[in-house]
Design a protein around this motif. Sequence first.
Motif, short mmCIF file in Angstrom:
data_model
loop_
_atom_site.label_atom_id
_atom_site.label_comp_id
_atom_site.label_asym_id
_atom_site.label_seq_id
_atom_site.Cartn_x
_atom_site.Cartn_y
_atom_site.Cartn_z
N PRO A 132 -48.35 37.60 -85.63
CA PRO A 132 -49.63 37.82 -84.96
C PRO A 132 -49.42 37.97 -83.44
O PRO A 132 -48.70 37.19 -82.83
CB PRO A 132 -50.44 36.56 -85.29
N LEU A 133 -50.02 38.99 -82.85
CA LEU A 133 -49.83 39.24 -81.43
C LEU A 133 -50.57 38.23 -80.56
O LEU A 133 -50.14 37.91 -79.46
CB LEU A 133 -50.30 40.65 -81.08
N GLY A 134 -51.71 37.76 -81.08
CA GLY A 134 -52.47 36.77 -80.32
C GLY A 134 -52.88 37.29 -78.96
O GLY A 134 -53.40 38.39 -78.83
N ARG A 135 -52.56 36.50 -77.91
CA ARG A 135 -53.01 36.92 -76.57
C ARG A 135 -52.13 38.01 -76.00
O ARG A 135 -52.36 38.50 -74.91
CB ARG A 135 -53.11 35.71 -75.64
N TRP A 136 -51.07 38.39 -76.72
CA TRP A 136 -50.24 39.50 -76.26
C TRP A 136 -50.79 40.85 -76.72
O TRP A 136 -50.21 41.89 -76.46
CB TRP A 136 -48.81 39.34 -76.79
N ARG A 137 -51.92 40.80 -77.44
CA ARG A 137 -52.47 42.04 -77.99
C ARG A 137 -52.79 43.05 -76.88
O ARG A 137 -52.41 44.22 -76.97
CB ARG A 137 -53.74 41.72 -78.80
N LEU A 138 -53.44 42.58 -75.85
CA LEU A 138 -53.85 43.51 -74.79
C LEU A 138 -52.65 44.13 -74.07
O LEU A 138 -52.58 45.36 -73.96
CB LEU A 138 -54.79 42.79 -73.80
N PRO A 139 -51.68 43.31 -73.61
CA PRO A 139 -50.49 43.93 -72.99
C PRO A 139 -49.79 44.91 -73.94
O PRO A 139 -49.32 45.97 -73.50
CB PRO A 139 -49.58 42.74 -72.69
N ALA A 140 -49.76 44.57 -75.23
CA ALA A 140 -49.09 45.45 -76.19
C ALA A 140 -49.78 46.81 -76.25
O ALA A 140 -49.13 47.85 -76.20
CB ALA A 140 -49.09 44.81 -77.58
N TYR A 141 -51.11 46.78 -76.32
CA TYR A 141 -51.84 48.05 -76.37
C TYR A 141 -51.67 48.84 -75.07
O TYR A 141 -51.55 50.06 -75.09
CB TYR A 141 -53.33 47.81 -76.65
N LEU A 142 -51.66 48.11 -73.95
CA LEU A 142 -51.49 48.79 -72.66
C LEU A 142 -50.14 49.50 -72.60
O LEU A 142 -50.04 50.64 -72.15
CB LEU A 142 -51.60 47.78 -71.51
N PHE A 143 -49.10 48.81 -73.09
CA PHE A 143 -47.77 49.40 -73.10
C PHE A 143 -47.75 50.65 -73.96
O PHE A 143 -47.27 51.72 -73.54
CB PHE A 143 -46.75 48.37 -73.60
N LEU A 144 -48.29 50.55 -75.18
CA LEU A 144 -48.32 51.69 -76.09
C LEU A 144 -49.08 52.86 -75.47
O LEU A 144 -48.64 54.01 -75.50
CB LEU A 144 -49.03 51.29 -77.38
N LEU A 145 -50.22 52.52 -74.88
CA LEU A 145 -51.09 53.54 -74.31
C LEU A 145 -50.38 54.26 -73.17
O LEU A 145 -50.40 55.49 -73.08
CB LEU A 145 -52.37 52.87 -73.80
N THR A 146 -49.72 53.48 -72.30
CA THR A 146 -49.00 54.09 -71.18
C THR A 146 -47.89 54.99 -71.67
O THR A 146 -47.73 56.11 -71.20
CB THR A 146 -48.39 52.98 -70.28
N PHE A 147 -47.13 54.47 -72.66
CA PHE A 147 -46.02 55.27 -73.15
C PHE A 147 -46.52 56.59 -73.75
O PHE A 147 -46.04 57.67 -73.41
CB PHE A 147 -45.22 54.51 -74.21
N VAL A 148 -47.49 56.48 -74.61
CA VAL A 148 -48.00 57.68 -75.30
C VAL A 148 -48.64 58.64 -74.30
O VAL A 148 -48.52 59.86 -74.42
CB VAL A 148 -48.98 57.27 -76.41
N ALA A 149 -49.30 58.08 -73.27
CA ALA A 149 -49.91 58.94 -72.26
C ALA A 149 -48.85 59.78 -71.57
O ALA A 149 -48.99 61.00 -71.44
CB ALA A 149 -50.66 58.09 -71.25
#
Lengths: 363, 574
Positions: free
Chosen positions: B310-327
């Motif tokens: 479970p990502l827990g409170r790391w969920r937001l940083p994880a999505y930000l990282f994915l989003l930046t990379f894909v962008a």
Amino acid sequence: MLNVKGLKCAFNNAGATVVGVDDVSFNIEKGACYALLGPSGCGKTTTLRCVAGLQEPSGGVIEIDGRVVYDATAGICVPTHERPIGVVFQSYAIWPHMTVFENVAYPLRVQRPRLRESEIRDRVMNVLSLVGMKDIGERPAPRLSGGQQQRVALARAIVRNPALVLLDEPLSNLDAVLRDHMRKELAELIARVGVTALFVTHDQIEAMSLAHRIAVMKDGRIVQEGAPREIYAHPRDIFVAQFLGAANTIDGVVDTALADGRARVRLNDGQSLTCRSAAQPGSPVTLVLRPERLRLSASRPDGSAGLAAQVRSVTFLGGFVECVTELGDARLRVIGPPDVSPEAGAGVWLCLLDEPIALPRRE
Amino acid sequence: MSASRTGRGDWLAVALPAAGALIALYLIAVPLGMLVYAAFRGPADFLPMEPGAQWTLDNMRAIVSDDALLTKVLPDTLIFVAGTVTLSTLMALALAWLIERTDLRGRTFWFALIIYPTLIPVVVKAIAWILLMSPNAGWANLALRALTGWSGEGPINIFSMTGLIFCQALSTTPFVFLQMSAALRSMNPTLEEASRASGATPLKTFFKVTLPVLLPGLLAPVILVTLITLEQFELPLIVGLPARINIFAFRIYNELNPASGLPNYGGAAAISLPFLALGLLALLAYNRAIRSADKFVTITGKAYAQTRIPLGRWRLPAYLFLLTFVAFSAALPTVILIWTSLFGFTAPGRANLADASFRAYASFLNDPVFWRAARNSFLVAISSAVIVTMVGAMIAWIVVRTKAPGRKVLDALTFMSLGIPSVIAGLAVMVVYLSFPVGLYGTVGILVIAYSYRLATTTRLARASIMQIGPELEEASRASGARWLTTQTRILLPLITPGLLSSFLLLFIIGMREFTIPFVLYSQENVVMSVLIWQLFQGGQPAHSAALGVMMIAMVLPIILLARRYIVARGGGA
């Protein structure tokens, strides 16, 4: 020792909720060996994984060695690594990057406070010699045979003297001959170590030879629980009767109820005999006749009950003869000594060594 | 079952595989042999077999005494490769971990977005990244300046070693990601469960079990990306050259196209030898890594789904990282290309939407160069993919199924093709066809031959499929009275078709993306789309260049999607 109460485990499978385990309760005495027996998909492995903490249940209470490790209502769920357990996995899960010794030493090495190296060494060598693997401790783990892997897995599971050892289909990965051998060895080892064990199997022979008590599971529930002999002799329903050992079944209707839980049952072809049954007169029943409790006879037996049947086929199997007989539209398998060899098509009598059990049948 | 035991009448059983082996030798051994030969022939501006050329060590002496090579080209190459490999390994591991082992949502969606840019030619991406991050007018810089009040150029400068490494890592990460997620997926989850059941905390389990078990599987993609980076040419040319970064591939190109004077064939060949050796060394390491990975775990018995963390409170940083990379890797380049194809250099803030124009697209309709480039791209990509798939399958068959003498050499030779940088492959083929007057130089034919050295792509895939098919299936066919060719076409071929189709598809993508070889072997006649895109961009026609890039993506994407669907339906994995 292990106390499971009202265990429930529901999965989310492709959007739909599937109940894997539904209200399972059982209790294992200290030092006892307990088997969950059932066909694949009956929820036995899920139950074991819930006890290990590898899967989170959705309800119930699990208590190991006096400590509650899971309680749905109190919100308790102790993580796997804090439970006093050892697990033997179906695939053995021997770590390929370690030697045999390091595999077995691992549970001791991760303990806090740290153990002295000499103590780790002694304890590992102890269990390794217990499972007969003392001499190959330095061998890299990928170079092990199936039987050796099984022993290492077992050694690893008991090395830190856990309160409870869990075994998931411990013999199913071995070939038939080795399985026979390891089964006997495993029974001996469990007895010698005196550990409390819960194991899961789909093999009735495994369950009966290893366990003090068996719970037969079906569709996520325990159908029947008891000592092996008890379940074998008094199956609660057809499923249990057929899952535990070979069973001939033949349908009939209760004619008259007799005293002390017996009844006179009329078979479909008109013959009747006395069975163990609490069913009311007129209710349909299915008789369970174990092949080894039947004898072939040329003449009507006196003293014991008998049924007239016709021989359909006889197969010589070395140590014994298997005879398939026909009785109305039912077929009954009988095991006999090799010197009895009736002709196919001949009339024959089946002697019943004890009164068969008649289970209520829903029509 | 060996070919020699297949009966007297079946001469085809020997002739066909032998022909395949000869073609393989011709595609790989001849150019490589010629390259080594050329390195020891001089004077340097002579072709090795030209009258007047003779044996010499001058080329070798020249590279040893060349200071620039040691103080500039070698360090630049090493920094470029090391930086790219490190960055893409870290990004790929993080991405693979997030997608395979955590409870991240929309995993299929993210997975598709991460690997989508592998279909875009690197030239196209390079141009898009320049439009995004060039110091004066890059969109990212315009946005940052507007936000922070920064004055002058920057703050981001793509034309630097950092910028080059960042772009190259963005481009190679999807390849590493694909392999790493496969490694993560193949890990037997009970190994971790056994550790937890032994009393180890999750962190201890990760370091003592997960990581050591995965290490060989993770090492292989790292070495492979080293190989891929070593042969990169597009980004060092387009992004690196303005920053005066000089890596070896570019240096070889310079020897062939000097600012003044004649091409220096001997010098180019001599420089390529140490880099060829470097590539083959990395290949050797790769081979060892995949072998030890095989020795380790794969899934055994009935495997339960891996427990997701479970990502827990790391969920937001994880999505930000994915989003930046894909962008940066997929979304922004695509958007920028489409925008530029319609508006040219005009950035969004300053454009009037009504000014959008399809002029760039329309102009291609009557442009013979465009039609030639499009035809060439497809022709070369398809025919080399067909050749490589057929020859590669035959070699895989020889290696797996026969006891033919020399099959190990053949196996090693085809595997070697994975370690040959494409600029060196182009150079070797150039020297061969300049030396032999068969009229191939400057034609589409030379591109087909040069592209086709990548035999390892097929042999590895075909080998795996053949090995999965028990020899008794073929034996049963022979026992039913079928001849060798009948057995191959009726039994083996249909069974390995999904594997061969995947291989064809992969080669087709590689062929469409290819830039280095057609750039090195460029002529008016054999121009392909990727080279044309670069020429248009160089020639100050950004809208046309971008429009061609968009069209290329639009042409390749549907083919890949359709083909993949077909392969998946036939039970293969592409």
